[in-house]
Write a protein that holds these residues in place. Structure first.
Motif, mmCIF file in Angstrom:
data_model
loop_
_atom_site.group_PDB
_atom_site.id
_atom_site.type_symbol
_atom_site.label_atom_id
_atom_site.label_comp_id
_atom_site.label_asym_id
_atom_site.label_seq_id
_atom_site.Cartn_x
_atom_site.Cartn_y
_atom_site.Cartn_z
ATOM 1 N N HIS A 240 10.534 19.402 -44.445
ATOM 2 C CA HIS A 240 11.470 18.521 -45.132
ATOM 3 C C HIS A 240 12.876 18.721 -44.597
ATOM 4 O O HIS A 240 13.200 19.771 -44.051
ATOM 5 N N GLU A 241 13.640 17.662 -44.730
ATOM 6 C CA GLU A 241 15.025 17.678 -44.267
ATOM 7 C C GLU A 241 15.891 17.023 -45.328
ATOM 8 O O GLU A 241 15.550 15.951 -45.839
ATOM 9 N N THR A 242 16.982 17.685 -45.679
ATOM 10 C CA THR A 242 17.939 17.093 -46.606
ATOM 11 C C THR A 242 18.862 16.185 -45.812
ATOM 12 O O THR A 242 19.455 16.607 -44.813
ATOM 13 N N VAL A 243 18.957 14.935 -46.235
ATOM 14 C CA VAL A 243 19.813 13.944 -45.575
ATOM 15 C C VAL A 243 21.008 13.685 -46.490
ATOM 16 O O VAL A 243 20.837 13.291 -47.641
ATOM 17 N N TRP A 244 22.196 13.956 -45.981
ATOM 18 C CA TRP A 244 23.423 13.760 -46.755
ATOM 19 C C TRP A 244 23.980 12.370 -46.475
ATOM 20 O O TRP A 244 24.039 11.957 -45.322
ATOM 21 N N THR A 245 24.359 11.660 -47.519
ATOM 22 C CA THR A 245 24.962 10.336 -47.342
ATOM 23 C C THR A 245 26.467 10.447 -47.600
ATOM 24 O O THR A 245 26.907 11.191 -48.470
ATOM 25 N N ARG A 246 27.214 9.697 -46.810
ATOM 26 C CA ARG A 246 28.673 9.748 -46.899
ATOM 27 C C ARG A 246 29.236 8.343 -47.097
ATOM 28 O O ARG A 246 28.634 7.367 -46.667
ATOM 29 N N ASP A 247 30.389 8.275 -47.723
ATOM 30 C CA ASP A 247 31.064 6.985 -47.851
ATOM 31 C C ASP A 247 31.839 6.698 -46.569
ATOM 32 O O ASP A 247 31.790 7.471 -45.612
ATOM 33 N N ASP A 248 32.544 5.576 -46.540
ATOM 34 C CA ASP A 248 33.279 5.179 -45.331
ATOM 35 C C ASP A 248 34.349 6.183 -44.918
ATOM 36 O O ASP A 248 34.702 6.278 -43.745
ATOM 37 N N GLY A 249 34.847 6.952 -45.876
ATOM 38 C CA GLY A 249 35.866 7.958 -45.573
ATOM 39 C C GLY A 249 35.280 9.300 -45.160
ATOM 40 O O GLY A 249 36.012 10.238 -44.893
ATOM 41 N N GLY A 250 33.979 9.419 -45.146
ATOM 42 C CA GLY A 250 33.337 10.657 -44.734
ATOM 43 C C GLY A 250 33.014 11.614 -45.869
ATOM 44 O O GLY A 250 32.450 12.679 -45.651
ATOM 45 N N LYS A 251 33.365 11.225 -47.102
ATOM 46 C CA LYS A 251 33.096 12.090 -48.245
ATOM 47 C C LYS A 251 31.602 12.021 -48.600
ATOM 48 O O LYS A 251 31.011 10.946 -48.656
ATOM 49 N N ILE A 252 31.009 13.193 -48.846
ATOM 50 C CA ILE A 252 29.601 13.236 -49.239
ATOM 51 C C ILE A 252 29.456 12.628 -50.630
ATOM 52 O O ILE A 252 30.148 13.016 -51.571
ATOM 53 N N VAL A 253 28.563 11.657 -50.738
ATOM 54 C CA VAL A 253 28.368 10.979 -52.018
ATOM 55 C C VAL A 253 26.947 11.136 -52.559
ATOM 56 O O VAL A 253 26.662 10.707 -53.669
ATOM 57 N N GLY A 254 26.066 11.752 -51.784
ATOM 58 C CA GLY A 254 24.707 11.949 -52.274
ATOM 59 C C GLY A 254 23.814 12.542 -51.202
ATOM 60 O O GLY A 254 24.246 12.782 -50.072
ATOM 61 N N HIS A 255 22.581 12.786 -51.591
ATOM 62 C CA HIS A 255 21.615 13.303 -50.633
ATOM 63 C C HIS A 255 20.205 12.978 -51.104
ATOM 64 O O HIS A 255 19.985 12.656 -52.270
ATOM 65 N N TYR A 256 19.262 13.052 -50.174
ATOM 66 C CA TYR A 256 17.852 12.895 -50.495
ATOM 67 C C TYR A 256 17.057 13.740 -49.508
ATOM 68 O O TYR A 256 17.595 14.232 -48.523
ATOM 69 N N THR A 257 15.787 13.924 -49.810
ATOM 70 C CA THR A 257 14.932 14.722 -48.938
ATOM 71 C C THR A 257 13.941 13.809 -48.240
ATOM 72 O O THR A 257 13.311 12.966 -48.879
ATOM 73 N N ALA A 258 13.810 13.977 -46.939
ATOM 74 C CA ALA A 258 12.826 13.246 -46.139
ATOM 75 C C ALA A 258 11.718 14.224 -45.760
ATOM 76 O O ALA A 258 11.991 15.359 -45.365
ATOM 77 N N TYR A 259 10.460 13.789 -45.907
ATOM 78 C CA TYR A 259 9.308 14.646 -45.618
ATOM 79 C C TYR A 259 8.567 14.129 -44.394
ATOM 80 O O TYR A 259 8.363 12.930 -44.245
ATOM 81 N N ARG A 260 8.157 15.059 -43.530
ATOM 82 C CA ARG A 260 7.389 14.743 -42.325
ATOM 83 C C ARG A 260 6.104 15.557 -42.385
ATOM 84 O O ARG A 260 6.132 16.760 -42.620
ATOM 85 N N ARG A 261 4.976 14.894 -42.148
ATOM 86 C CA ARG A 261 3.682 15.582 -42.188
ATOM 87 C C ARG A 261 3.462 16.311 -40.866
ATOM 88 O O ARG A 261 3.657 15.742 -39.795
ATOM 89 N N LEU A 262 3.018 17.561 -40.949
ATOM 90 C CA LEU A 262 2.829 18.371 -39.753
ATOM 91 C C LEU A 262 1.371 18.542 -39.348
ATOM 92 O O LEU A 262 1.097 18.901 -38.209
ATOM 93 N N ASP A 263 0.431 18.289 -40.233
ATOM 94 C CA ASP A 263 -0.959 18.611 -39.934
ATOM 95 C C ASP A 263 -1.749 17.480 -39.309
ATOM 96 O O ASP A 263 -2.945 17.616 -39.071
ATOM 97 N N ASN A 264 -1.125 16.353 -39.017
ATOM 98 C CA ASN A 264 -1.765 15.242 -38.303
ATOM 99 C C ASN A 264 -3.109 14.811 -38.877
ATOM 100 O O ASN A 264 -4.056 14.532 -38.144
ATOM 101 N N GLY A 265 -3.211 14.832 -40.192
ATOM 102 C CA GLY A 265 -4.430 14.326 -40.813
ATOM 103 C C GLY A 265 -5.530 15.336 -40.999
ATOM 104 O O GLY A 265 -6.593 15.013 -41.463
ATOM 105 N N THR A 266 -5.280 16.597 -40.675
ATOM 106 C CA THR A 266 -6.290 17.629 -40.911
ATOM 107 C C THR A 266 -5.796 18.568 -41.980
ATOM 108 O O THR A 266 -4.632 18.891 -42.035
ATOM 109 N N SER A 267 -6.664 18.949 -42.870
ATOM 110 C CA SER A 267 -6.243 19.891 -43.913
ATOM 111 C C SER A 267 -7.000 21.187 -43.797
ATOM 112 O O SER A 267 -7.906 21.331 -43.040
#
Length: 77
Positions: free
Chosen positions: A50-77
Motif C-alpha cells: 500500500h501507498e499513502t497518496v497525499w492530495t494538495r490544493d493549488d497552493g501546495g497545502k496538504i488537504v487530504g490523503h488516501y491509500t492505494a493498494y497493489r496486489r503482489l501475488d499475481n492471483g496465487t494465494s
C-alpha cells in the motif's frame, strides 16, 4: 443462486487494474471499508502493498490523503 462477496469483487478488480483505492471500491462495488477487506484477503494468504497518496490544493497545502493498494501475488494465494 450464490452472491459474489466483496472480497471476490476486489480480487476481480485486479484482473484488469493494477491499483485499487477506496474511491474505486466505493464507485465500482459500493464497498465502504476497503482496508478491512484487504486485511481479510491478507489473512487468506493474498499479498498487497500500500501507498499513502497525499492530495494538495493549488497552493501546495496538504488537504487530504488516501491509500492505494497493489496486489503482489499475481492471483496465487
Amino acid at each position: 443462486m450464490s452472491r459474489i462477496t466483496q472480497n471476490e469483487k476486489i480480487l476481480h478488480w485486479f484482473e484488469t487494474h493494477e491499483v485499487i483505492t477506496p474511491l474505486d471500491a466505493m464507485q465500482a462495488y459500493r464497498i465502504m471499508r476497503l482496508a478491512a477487506r484487504i486485511k481479510e484477503l491478507e489473512g487468506a494468504g493474498h499479498r498487497f502493498e500500500h501507498e499513502t497518496v497525499w492530495t494538495r490544493d493549488d497552493g501546495g497545502k496538504i488537504v487530504g490523503h488516501y491509500t492505494a493498494y497493489r496486489r503482489l501475488d499475481n492471483g496465487t494465494s
